[in-house]
Motif scaffolding. Structure first.
Motif, mmCIF file in Angstrom:
data_model
loop_
_atom_site.group_PDB
_atom_site.id
_atom_site.type_symbol
_atom_site.label_atom_id
_atom_site.label_comp_id
_atom_site.label_asym_id
_atom_site.label_seq_id
_atom_site.Cartn_x
_atom_site.Cartn_y
_atom_site.Cartn_z
ATOM 1 N N ARG A 101 0.854 -1.191 0.000
ATOM 2 C CA ARG A 101 0.000 0.000 0.000
ATOM 3 C C ARG A 101 0.886 1.235 0.000
ATOM 4 O O ARG A 101 1.661 1.450 0.926
ATOM 5 C CB ARG A 101 -0.904 -0.003 1.212
ATOM 6 C CG ARG A 101 -1.962 1.098 1.203
ATOM 7 C CD ARG A 101 -2.851 1.009 2.417
ATOM 8 N NE ARG A 101 -3.891 2.022 2.404
ATOM 9 C CZ ARG A 101 -4.724 2.238 3.397
ATOM 10 N NH1 ARG A 101 -4.647 1.504 4.500
ATOM 11 N NH2 ARG A 101 -5.640 3.170 3.310
ATOM 12 N N GLY A 103 -0.530 4.376 -0.931
ATOM 13 C CA GLY A 103 -1.410 5.516 -0.783
ATOM 14 C C GLY A 103 -2.732 5.055 -0.217
ATOM 15 O O GLY A 103 -2.940 3.855 -0.028
ATOM 16 N N ARG A 105 -5.595 4.593 -1.426
ATOM 17 C CA ARG A 105 -6.271 3.581 -2.245
ATOM 18 C C ARG A 105 -5.356 3.068 -3.356
ATOM 19 O O ARG A 105 -5.830 2.617 -4.393
ATOM 20 C CB ARG A 105 -7.542 4.155 -2.857
ATOM 21 C CG ARG A 105 -8.563 4.649 -1.872
ATOM 22 C CD ARG A 105 -9.856 5.032 -2.595
ATOM 23 N NE ARG A 105 -10.803 5.699 -1.725
ATOM 24 C CZ ARG A 105 -10.820 7.000 -1.517
ATOM 25 N NH1 ARG A 105 -9.939 7.768 -2.124
ATOM 26 N NH2 ARG A 105 -11.710 7.547 -0.721
ATOM 27 N N THR A 106 -4.077 3.166 -3.131
ATOM 28 C CA THR A 106 -3.119 2.803 -4.176
ATOM 29 C C THR A 106 -2.210 1.690 -3.698
ATOM 30 O O THR A 106 -1.614 1.797 -2.625
ATOM 31 C CB THR A 106 -2.272 4.020 -4.594
ATOM 32 O OG1 THR A 106 -3.133 5.092 -4.953
ATOM 33 C CG2 THR A 106 -1.382 3.674 -5.782
ATOM 34 N N TYR A 107 -2.109 0.655 -4.519
ATOM 35 C CA TYR A 107 -1.282 -0.500 -4.188
ATOM 36 C C TYR A 107 -0.366 -0.824 -5.365
ATOM 37 O O TYR A 107 -0.690 -0.551 -6.508
ATOM 38 C CB TYR A 107 -2.154 -1.715 -3.892
ATOM 39 C CG TYR A 107 -3.043 -1.549 -2.687
ATOM 40 C CD1 TYR A 107 -4.248 -0.859 -2.772
ATOM 41 C CD2 TYR A 107 -2.675 -2.082 -1.454
ATOM 42 C CE1 TYR A 107 -5.055 -0.705 -1.655
ATOM 43 C CE2 TYR A 107 -3.485 -1.935 -0.334
ATOM 44 C CZ TYR A 107 -4.669 -1.243 -0.452
ATOM 45 O OH TYR A 107 -5.466 -1.096 0.663
ATOM 46 N N VAL A 108 0.773 -1.407 -5.048
ATOM 47 C CA VAL A 108 1.638 -1.982 -6.078
ATOM 48 C C VAL A 108 1.808 -3.460 -5.749
ATOM 49 O O VAL A 108 1.743 -3.874 -4.584
ATOM 50 C CB VAL A 108 3.002 -1.280 -6.177
ATOM 51 C CG1 VAL A 108 2.833 0.148 -6.657
ATOM 52 C CG2 VAL A 108 3.738 -1.316 -4.844
#
Length: 122
Positions: A101, A103, A105-108
């Motif tokens: 995670r 951010g 709502r941001t995942y890699v």
């Protein structure tokens, strides 16, 4: 971006031990799964061990009882303690992190290190 830096590989005699480390850097709020994979010459990359953020571990049958995976969440670092090393453990070992995670709502997903050589002499 998430980057991984591995360390601790090298040459060891059969029966010896090595400890690999992998530090993740970058903007990260959490890392779900951290793990180690390896690729021997002429073979496909295979799972060695993984560990979740809650400490749940998974090992390849070939390393159970000899290798121990652990992590330090405060340092974003995963370790692989390798004992009773055998010539068949010779490979390039790759660190992997998944479901990171970065951010609200941001995942890699599925980030790999550059790999580190482990050689075992018989």
């Amino acid at each position: 971006q998430v980057q991984l830096v591995e360390s601790g590989g090298g040459l060891v005699q059969a029966g010896g031990s090595l400890k690999l480390s992998c530090e993740a850097s970058g903007t990260m709020l959490s890392i779900n799964t951290m793990g180690w994979y390896r690729q021997a010459p002429g073979k496909q990359r295979e799972l060695v061990a993984t560990i979740t953020s809650l400490g749940s571990t998974n090992y390849a049958d070939s390393v159970k009882g000899r290798f121990t995976i652990s992590r330090d969440n405060a340092k974003n670092t995963v370790y692989l303690q390798m004992n009773s090393l055998k010539p068949e453990d010779i490979a390039v070992y790759y660190c992997n992190v998944d479901n990171v995670r970065i951010g609200p709502r941001t995942y890699v997903y599925d980030v790999w290190g550059q790999g580190i050589q482990v050689t075992v002499s018989s």
